[in-house]
Design a protein around this motif. Structure first.
Motif, mmCIF file in Angstrom:
data_model
loop_
_atom_site.group_PDB
_atom_site.id
_atom_site.type_symbol
_atom_site.label_atom_id
_atom_site.label_comp_id
_atom_site.label_asym_id
_atom_site.label_seq_id
_atom_site.Cartn_x
_atom_site.Cartn_y
_atom_site.Cartn_z
ATOM 1 N N LEU A 9 -65.418 36.379 78.285
ATOM 2 C CA LEU A 9 -64.402 35.412 78.712
ATOM 3 C C LEU A 9 -63.006 35.970 78.488
ATOM 4 O O LEU A 9 -62.718 36.537 77.436
ATOM 5 C CB LEU A 9 -64.563 34.100 77.936
ATOM 6 N N GLU A 10 -62.155 35.765 79.492
ATOM 7 C CA GLU A 10 -60.781 36.242 79.358
ATOM 8 C C GLU A 10 -59.924 35.140 78.757
ATOM 9 O O GLU A 10 -60.095 33.966 79.066
ATOM 10 C CB GLU A 10 -60.241 36.628 80.740
ATOM 11 N N ARG A 11 -58.992 35.561 77.917
ATOM 12 C CA ARG A 11 -58.153 34.601 77.193
ATOM 13 C C ARG A 11 -56.731 34.608 77.755
ATOM 14 O O ARG A 11 -56.243 35.628 78.224
ATOM 15 C CB ARG A 11 -58.092 34.953 75.706
ATOM 16 N N SER A 12 -56.121 33.439 77.679
ATOM 17 C CA SER A 12 -54.713 33.350 78.101
ATOM 18 C C SER A 12 -53.860 33.236 76.856
ATOM 19 O O SER A 12 -54.369 33.070 75.740
ATOM 20 C CB SER A 12 -54.504 32.151 79.017
ATOM 21 N N GLY A 28 -49.850 29.099 77.745
ATOM 22 C CA GLY A 28 -50.734 28.599 78.797
ATOM 23 C C GLY A 28 -51.275 27.210 78.474
ATOM 24 O O GLY A 28 -51.547 26.425 79.384
ATOM 25 N N LYS A 29 -51.439 26.913 77.186
ATOM 26 C CA LYS A 29 -51.968 25.600 76.795
ATOM 27 C C LYS A 29 -50.982 24.487 77.142
ATOM 28 O O LYS A 29 -51.368 23.448 77.668
ATOM 29 C CB LYS A 29 -52.261 25.581 75.291
ATOM 30 N N ALA A 89 -50.967 24.069 80.745
ATOM 31 C CA ALA A 89 -52.190 23.401 81.211
ATOM 32 C C ALA A 89 -52.082 21.887 81.008
ATOM 33 O O ALA A 89 -52.462 21.098 81.890
ATOM 34 C CB ALA A 89 -53.405 23.946 80.468
#
Lengths: 343, 459
Positions: free
Chosen positions: B5-8, B12-13, B16
């Protein structure tokens, strides 16, 4: 006299470490000086009746609320700093009612630090794995309660956390889904994830955990590996099912002197629970019993967590929890009541 | 299973949260209908209704009696009705036409025609009475009361003298007479009386009126570049009100969305899930940012519609560029003030009913700009306007009202209001974040104002 079953795991490889944690709500002491170490890679059951302080402790571990005193370390830092490495299924579960399932999961994945593409891929994989394929376009409010619960579980694991904290993960699930979830949790643990889950259903924890922590009224009563606990809490009892159901089982105390008392066993109404003199080896007593009366079956009784919990609560001077507090499943499978007299 | 899985990154949170807040507020049917379609629908309805609403009084049926011993006013009144014939209801036109033809405009002839009887000249008849017998007047009054007559007017001869004193023209109408008809009777009889008075002294009424006609002004505003533009005083009065309402609607709409989404997250029990993923500060920042976008969309849409209207009316020059700058500054201030209040209250309560009790005190201050709208626009440099310019959270609304007007506002007042406004905004934001982190996990009885203050002090 009960053995001391506060045997914390070594601090050096702890995923979670609590030291002297206290929490009060007004005049109520929810958690009292709790020390706790959850080793990395363990599957730890956090047990206790309703209102024992389990959810409060978990919320402090998650830095959702803060202790009045004491320290909490999660993955060598705080849960706030390591949110993306932790999966959490809270006791009070919720969804955005009008959001579509996939949209909700992707949103939570994004909040857990995933890119949108990764969150989308992970959500799809988990929906398939948890047997919810085909509902991704449905709104959350259109799902059954069990389905919602499974979606909430996915939300806690979507970002592939190394530590998973589950607060009452099985409540409200039917046996089939509970079995599915049990299997997934075990798989995750086998793949190296550290998992701590709270439950008031002792039999569930007994079937899954390698380590148990038991608290009541915010006080830790037990903290050890399950195997050690079972060894220490050997009930020195035999479960006997006679060939002749009308046989007056109480006569056995006269025929076999090493049997100290006889009780009905709630797991099997045809069986009797024979208490053995703690100084003697139950295996040697078994042959005496078989010789004394015609026997359909006889076995050494395993200690249940429910038994252990009730004994611990009574021994520490607290009121034992009711059967419903401990959990119906546990109650049905583990309690006994006295019938015969004692020598 | 998901080990690649790629993380931001952390920002980004917040984005989002902001995007979810925006999407689930602005990209919904309710928002699109409420914000875009509904105003357009109302505007269209008003425009269409204008086509169907007649400004003329509805047709009359019946008899109007005029007690006029000299007959001059009655004749003049008849002529006035005749002037209406192109605009009045057909029944009135035909009546006036019939009376005029019969009398050829001669008052005496009118009197003769109508004397002693009710002359039905169509759907409306005019009866002229010359008798001065009080019993006749009483009889006519009774007939109006019993709806036998549409109206009864009594012309005192003194009214036709140069100095009529306090003598009034008596007009009796039915209880069910519409205001438009009463107004029509009054206007015609008043003008007929004045014309008759002028005629009685041998003057030419038309000539006299021409002489008395006030000159029209051609007022022009000279712009900075030396050009001129038509002065529209009424429109200039509306500009500050429009600007203030623009800020008010944009900030309160998104503020209300912020309140309801926060309450929804609490009541849906999804808050704890969110807080396991983001900190309360990240959640708060995302929510406020997302609703700021919603608010910006509202102000841009409504502002653009209003500006388009001004362009259409060739009045765009009323909006000075500096006013747009002020609008942005005070909109930002207003949004954050309202947002912090709403998000703090939303985090502390479990439903809208409880929220109303906590929002109430803030609304008392926020209602000031609306309650004092007229005096502030009328006198933007008055003491009332000046003092309220420095009282948060009313500052942005009052200042935009003042700055949108014609009178220049002292620069020090503008700067001071910005300093006080943004200072108090930061204080409110700080308090809101502290209330939010406690409130979002609280369930049960809503807190009192004192308890909210305690939450602010919690470590």
């Amino acid at each position: 006299m009960f053995p001391n079953m506060i045997r914390p795991a070594p601090e050096r490889d702890a995923a979670i470490s609590l030291r002297g944690v206290e929490k009060r709500f007004g005049t109520t002491r929810a958690v009292a000086g709790l020390d706790l170490v959850v080793p990395r890679g363990s599957l730890c059951g956090f047990l206790g009746p309703n209102g024992a302080g389990k959810s409060t402790t978990i919320r402090m571990i998650m830095s959702i609320i803060y202790p009045d005193s004491g320290t909490v370390s999660v993955l060598d830092g705080t849960a706030l700093a390591n949110k993306d490495r932790i999966g959490y299924l809270p006791e009070e579960r919720g969804l955005y009612r009008t959001m579509k399932v996939s949209e909700f999961l992707i949103y939570i994945g994004r909040l857990k630090g995933l890119t949108a593409a990764s969150a989308h891929r992970s959500a799809s994989e988990w929906l398939e794995r948890i047997e919810l394929k085909g509902i991704s376009k449905k709104k959350c409010q259109e799902l059954s309660k069990g389905m919602q619960q499974k979606v909430q579980f996915i939300a806690s694991v979507i970002h592939d956390p190394e530590l998973l904290i589950l607060d009452e993960p099985f409540s409200g699930l039917d046996p089939v889904n509970a079995q599915l979830l049990t299997s997934i949790i075990k798989d995750l643990n086998r793949s190296g994830k550290t998992i701590i889950f709270s439950t008031h259903q002792m039999h569930t924890a007994e079937a899954m955990c390698d380590r148990v922590v038991l608290i009541n009224h915010g006080i830790k009563l037990l903290d050890a590996n399950l195997a050690d606990v079972r060894a220490q809490f050997d009930p020195h009892s035999l479960i006997l099912e006679p060939v002749d159901e009308s046989f007056d089982i109480r006569e056995i105390t006269a025929r076999v002197p090493s049997i100290t008392s006889v009780e009905f066993d709630d797991e099997n109404r045809l069986a009797r629970l024979l208490r053995v003199d703690p100084a003697l080896d139950p295996q040697s007593v078994m042959s005496d019993v078989v010789r004394a009366i015609p026997t359909r079956s006889i076995a050494i009784k395993r200690p249940t967590l429910t038994d252990i919990f009730i004994q611990l609560v009574e021994a520490t001077g607290g009121a034992a929890p009711s059967l419903s507090e401990i959990g119906d499943g546990a109650a049905a499978g583990s309690t006994a009541h006295r019938e015969g007299g004692s020598r | 299973m998901t080990n690649t899985l790629e993380r931001s990154n952390a920002s980004g949170k917040v984005l989002a949260v902001a995007w979810r807040e925006f999407k689930h507020t602005a990209l919904t049917k309710a928002f699109i209908i409420g914000t875009l379609v509904f105003p357009v629908f109302i505007w269209g309805l008003m425009a269409v209704s204008q086509l169907f609403i007649s400004r003329e009084p509805p047709p009359l049926t019946g008899t109007i009696a005029i007690l006029d011993p000299g007959g001059l006013v009655a004749a003049e009144a008849t002529r006035q009705f005749e002037e209406l014939k192109n605009r009045a209801a057909p029944s009135v036109s035909s009546t006036v036409e019939a009376v005029s033809k019969a009398t050829q405009g001669d008052a005496a002839a009118v009197a003769k025609l109508a004397e002693g009887l009710t002359e039905d000249t169509g759907r409306v008849a005019i009866t002229v009475i010359h008798e001065t017998d009080p019993t006749k007047a009483d009889e006519l009054r009774t007939k109006v009361g019993s709806n036998e007559l549409l109206a009864f007017a009594s012309i005192d001869p003194k009214l036709l003298t140069i100095d009529p004193g306090d003598v009034k023209l008596e007009l009796l109408v039915q209880t069910t007479t519409s205001p438009k008809h009463t107004s029509l009777y009054s206007r015609i009889l008043r003008e007929a009386t004045v014309k008759s008075r002028v005629a009685s002294v041998g003057e030419d009424y038309a000539k006299l009126m021409t002489m008395l006609k006030s000159p029209e002004f051609n007022t022009q505003r000279v712009t900075r570049d030396g050009g001129t533009a038509k002065e529209r005083a009424d429109a200039r009065m509306l500009v500050p009100i429009a600007f203030m309402m623009l800020v008010w609607i944009a900030t309160f709409s998104s503020g209300n969305y912020l309140l309801t989404t926060t309450i929804e997250e609490k009541s849906n029990k999804v808050m704890e899930v969110l807080l396991s993923a983001v900190s309360p500060m990240q959640l708060l920042a995302g929510k406020i940012l997302g609703q700021a976008l919603v608010s910006a969309v509202i102000i841009v849409i409504y502002g653009a519609l209003a500006f388009w209207g001004l362009l259409f009316l060739s009045m765009a020059d009323l909006i000075q560029p500096i006013l747009i700058v002020y609008l942005v500054v005070f909109f930002v201030m207003a949004y954050f003030m309202i947002a912090t209040i709403m998000v703090a209250v939303g985090s502390a309560v479990s439903d809208l009913r409880e929220a109303q009790a906590l929002v109430g005190p803030a609304m008392v201050v926020l209602i000031i700009p609306l309650a004092l709208l007229v005096p502030i626009v009328d006198s933007p440099n008055g003491m009332l306007a000046t003092i309220t310019s420095f009282i948060p959270p009313a500052i942005p609304f009052i200042m935009i009202l003042r700055l949108g007007g014609t009178e220049p506002i002292a620069l020090w007042q503008v700067l001071l209001s910005i300093v006080i406004g943004f200072g108090s905004t930061f204080a409110m934001l700080w308090a809101a974040t502290r209330i939010f982190r406690v409130g979002v996990l609280m369930q049960g009885k809503p807190p009192t104002m004192l308890e909210l203050l305690k939450w602010v002090r919690y470590q």
